[in-house]
Design a protein around this motif. Structure first.
Motif, mmCIF file in Angstrom:
data_model
loop_
_atom_site.group_PDB
_atom_site.id
_atom_site.type_symbol
_atom_site.label_atom_id
_atom_site.label_comp_id
_atom_site.label_asym_id
_atom_site.label_seq_id
_atom_site.Cartn_x
_atom_site.Cartn_y
_atom_site.Cartn_z
ATOM 1 N N MET A 1 0.831 -1.209 0.000
ATOM 2 C CA MET A 1 0.000 0.000 0.000
ATOM 3 C C MET A 1 0.859 1.250 0.000
ATOM 4 O O MET A 1 0.574 2.202 -0.700
ATOM 5 C CB MET A 1 -0.917 0.023 1.216
ATOM 6 N N ILE A 209 11.302 23.655 -2.312
ATOM 7 C CA ILE A 209 11.868 24.473 -1.235
ATOM 8 C C ILE A 209 13.391 24.467 -1.284
ATOM 9 O O ILE A 209 14.036 25.511 -1.143
ATOM 10 C CB ILE A 209 11.328 23.982 0.129
ATOM 11 N N ARG A 213 16.125 27.445 -2.067
ATOM 12 C CA ARG A 213 17.055 27.833 -0.994
ATOM 13 C C ARG A 213 18.520 27.807 -1.441
ATOM 14 O O ARG A 213 19.362 28.479 -0.851
ATOM 15 C CB ARG A 213 16.879 26.913 0.214
ATOM 16 N N ILE A 245 20.757 13.641 5.163
ATOM 17 C CA ILE A 245 19.325 13.569 4.880
ATOM 18 C C ILE A 245 19.178 13.316 3.395
ATOM 19 O O ILE A 245 19.767 14.022 2.567
ATOM 20 C CB ILE A 245 18.617 14.865 5.301
ATOM 21 N N VAL A 262 -2.191 27.237 3.908
ATOM 22 C CA VAL A 262 -1.884 26.137 4.839
ATOM 23 C C VAL A 262 -0.381 26.138 5.159
ATOM 24 O O VAL A 262 0.021 25.991 6.324
ATOM 25 C CB VAL A 262 -2.333 24.780 4.252
ATOM 26 N N TYR A 267 4.415 27.098 8.456
ATOM 27 C CA TYR A 267 5.810 27.552 8.538
ATOM 28 C C TYR A 267 5.948 28.853 9.329
ATOM 29 O O TYR A 267 6.981 29.101 9.929
ATOM 30 C CB TYR A 267 6.401 27.761 7.141
ATOM 31 N N ILE B 5 -5.476 5.430 5.760
ATOM 32 C CA ILE B 5 -4.229 6.194 5.936
ATOM 33 C C ILE B 5 -4.373 7.144 7.110
ATOM 34 O O ILE B 5 -3.504 7.249 7.945
ATOM 35 C CB ILE B 5 -3.883 6.986 4.658
ATOM 36 N N ARG B 8 -4.219 5.349 10.348
ATOM 37 C CA ARG B 8 -2.865 4.887 10.596
ATOM 38 C C ARG B 8 -1.997 6.040 11.083
ATOM 39 O O ARG B 8 -1.228 5.906 12.022
ATOM 40 C CB ARG B 8 -2.301 4.310 9.299
ATOM 41 N N ALA B 234 -4.142 20.092 7.575
ATOM 42 C CA ALA B 234 -5.054 21.216 7.714
ATOM 43 C C ALA B 234 -5.665 21.535 6.358
ATOM 44 O O ALA B 234 -5.142 21.147 5.317
ATOM 45 C CB ALA B 234 -4.305 22.431 8.257
ATOM 46 N N LYS B 235 -6.776 22.256 6.400
ATOM 47 C CA LYS B 235 -7.558 22.494 5.185
ATOM 48 C C LYS B 235 -7.958 23.969 5.145
ATOM 49 O O LYS B 235 -8.430 24.518 6.139
ATOM 50 C CB LYS B 235 -8.817 21.619 5.264
ATOM 51 N N ASP B 252 0.306 15.056 10.103
ATOM 52 C CA ASP B 252 1.087 15.551 8.968
ATOM 53 C C ASP B 252 2.558 15.202 9.161
ATOM 54 O O ASP B 252 3.200 14.682 8.254
ATOM 55 C CB ASP B 252 0.904 17.071 8.861
ATOM 56 N N VAL B 262 15.128 16.099 10.026
ATOM 57 C CA VAL B 262 14.330 16.276 8.804
ATOM 58 C C VAL B 262 13.527 17.575 8.894
ATOM 59 O O VAL B 262 13.455 18.358 7.934
ATOM 60 C CB VAL B 262 13.414 15.057 8.566
ATOM 61 N N LYS B 266 13.718 20.984 6.689
ATOM 62 C CA LYS B 266 12.508 21.469 6.015
ATOM 63 C C LYS B 266 12.174 22.902 6.410
ATOM 64 O O LYS B 266 11.894 23.735 5.559
ATOM 65 C CB LYS B 266 11.347 20.535 6.362
#
Lengths: 347, 347
Positions: A1, A209, A213, A245, A262, A267, B5, B8, B234-235, B252, B262, B266
């Motif tokens: 899956m 991103i 950067r 990473i 969003v 951020y 999903i 999970r 989020a929406k 998320d 990570v 990001k």
């Protein structure tokens, strides 16, 4: 899956690229032979010297003065002076394709010597032969492979080095300039003007991103941590004490349309008071800024200059400005008419 | 499939909460009756007045001086002075549960009048009756429902208002202080000292990003956009011109262990030069900082004070410090011994 999910996610990120390729066949933006650009006039004390003395310029300056005047009715504390800028088509050009796609294709070419089999294997064969028609025929599965080899499977350090090398060398096919010189001088002045007035300026772009950067901090003076964009998933490895990473071929977040507010919430955690874009992909970001309790400013860059840049809006498949044009006009948002409002386009 | 999903993903975010609840039955940290705290001594010119004159304090000050000395061999440009701090157990306490769990349980109680059926319906019945044993029996499905009602299904504005109200009123069950007063005064001084030396200080925590942002900017002086944490999806809704973002009951990103480097990549895009944590959940973040090309500093807060705070490390189910204790000692990272190194714990 999990495999199915990854493939599905990749399809989403590739959707934009597919539209780009499809647009080869459709309406191309107007691009006439470039004339010599007007010499840039720097007026002393003028924060936006590359802008003609037009209403939108007056409005920007009046707004900044108003919201930074301590004790004034519309004063905004520095901590809340959040400004968000789209990148493609707002801070630099985006025609005939998003420049990040050129990077992806150039990466395939750069990697080709290590992959002799690509000479006869699609979609790589099409890329190596500059055969865009054939590449289009490869559809999403083909583009998936191009993104996978150009944007994933390497460490973030290696990817950054790839982009830095490309941005320092690669030339735009028709403008014959380095891509990093196809940034908009008037917008650069606007970014610096806002920063000088203690606005925290962020990029919020559909672009990758870490692609941005790698160069945008040097080119725009916007720090890396203020650059928000689309992301792939990534994986940390301890790697026997030399941790790294690795970028994975699976979409983490698509920072476009609804995704922009969003991402801003995720951020930054604050609504912008100033937002600038150029397409329907930026509409939700501008709506989000327009709902700020503080006095706010929404700016659309309208591509009207077929000689010095490109002219396109409603029917373009890159940087479509259709709903945004109607909604922005109805709401009295500010529009830059690139042809008439800017003395120069590029630095 | 999407439903599977989401469920999970939620299970992952709840995993930590389950460990917390499970820990009720297991080894509890040492917490003896609190004695009066030593009066804080503020020395003129001492940037860390709540720290005793110990080696770790000398090392921090020597490091900051060294890397901020222009022209020195280990000078770090201001743009690269990234400092990342864990929150729970590093900037404020985390016993007997992460404070965010207390918030979740308090939210259920606050919402109960609108849900009379909860009086007889698990897991809410257990929460309303303060029956932690019964709550544990409800397992992950029960906790899923608690997170869903306390952290999702509302707009980001409404959630922020909930947290702001809670943080201004709610008291810790045994310390009988507002949670926001259970922050570590010496760490607050360290944050301010670094900021004064042009370090960009970030929180990188397993806690919820918008839970922290609702109060941490005021309490720690760390701006919202510098707070990184775990996120729910989020929406965005245009909502007829009054746009909003709604928190969804689906994970998320889980910002813990491998997730910390990570997330740093990001959100920040640069490696930290200074990283502080207190548990094995911070180990990868400290490893990541330790691999910086610039001279770097890794700091572990060791909970050794059973009188003024709590004493725990290897066997605690919250803030376990086991692998990190060994690896940090082997690598000569700095350790704060809370009992002996800090004059005061809380402000």
């Amino acid at each position: 899956m999990e495999k199915i999910i990854k493939i599905r996610a990749l399809k989403i990120i590739l959707f934009a690229l597919c539209i780009l390729l499809a647009s080869c066949k459709k309406e191309a933006p107007k691009e006439e032979s470039p004339a010599k650009e007007t010499e840039q006039t720097v007026s002393n004390g003028d924060p936006l010297p590359s802008w003609n003395d037009v209403q939108v310029k007056k409005d920007i300056i009046a707004y900044v003065k108003e919201v930074t005047t301590t004790g004034g009715p519309n004063f905004i504390p520095a901590a809340d002076r959040i400004a968000t800028f789209d990148n493609d088509g707002t801070l630099w050009s985006e025609q005939p394709f998003y420049f990040q796609l050129f990077f992806a294709l150039d990466q395939v070419k750069a990697l080709a010597p290590k992959h002799p089999e690509w000479k006869t294997k699609q979609p790589f064969k099409a890329v190596l032969e500059n055969n865009m028609e054939e590449l289009m025929k490869q559809g999403k599965p083909g583009l998936l492979q191009i993104v996978a080899v150009s944007h994933a499977g390497m460490t973030t350090d290696a990817f950054e080095a790839d982009v830095k090398k490309w941005i320092s060398e690669a030339q735009h096919p028709s403008k014959k300039k380095l891509y990093k010189n196809l940034i908009y001088q008037p917008m650069l002045e606007l970014v610096k003007y806002l920063q000088a007035n203690q606005f925290k300026v962020f990029i919020v772009s559909g672009g990758g991103i870490d692609f941005m950067r790698a160069w945008a901090e040097d080119v725009y003076g916007i720090p890396k941590e203020n650059i928000v964009g689309s992301t792939l998933k990534a994986k940390y490895d301890y790697n026997n004490g030399a941790p790294s990473i690795t970028k994975l071929p699976a979409l983490d977040f698509n920072d476009d349309k609804d995704g922009k507010p969003v991402a801003i919430e995720k951020y930054i955690g604050k609504k912008p008071v100033f937002a600038a874009g150029n397409s329907d992909g930026d509409l939700q970001m501008l709506e989000w800024a327009a709902s700020n309790k503080y006095k706010n400013f929404e700016l659309y860059v309208h591509h009207t200059d077929s000689v010095r840049e490109w002219a396109y809006d409603r029917k373009s498949h890159i940087g479509t400005l259709d709903k945004g044009l109607d909604e922005g006009k109805a709401k009295n948002w500010s529009f830059v008419d690139m042809k008439n409002d800017w003395k120069v386009i590029f630095p």
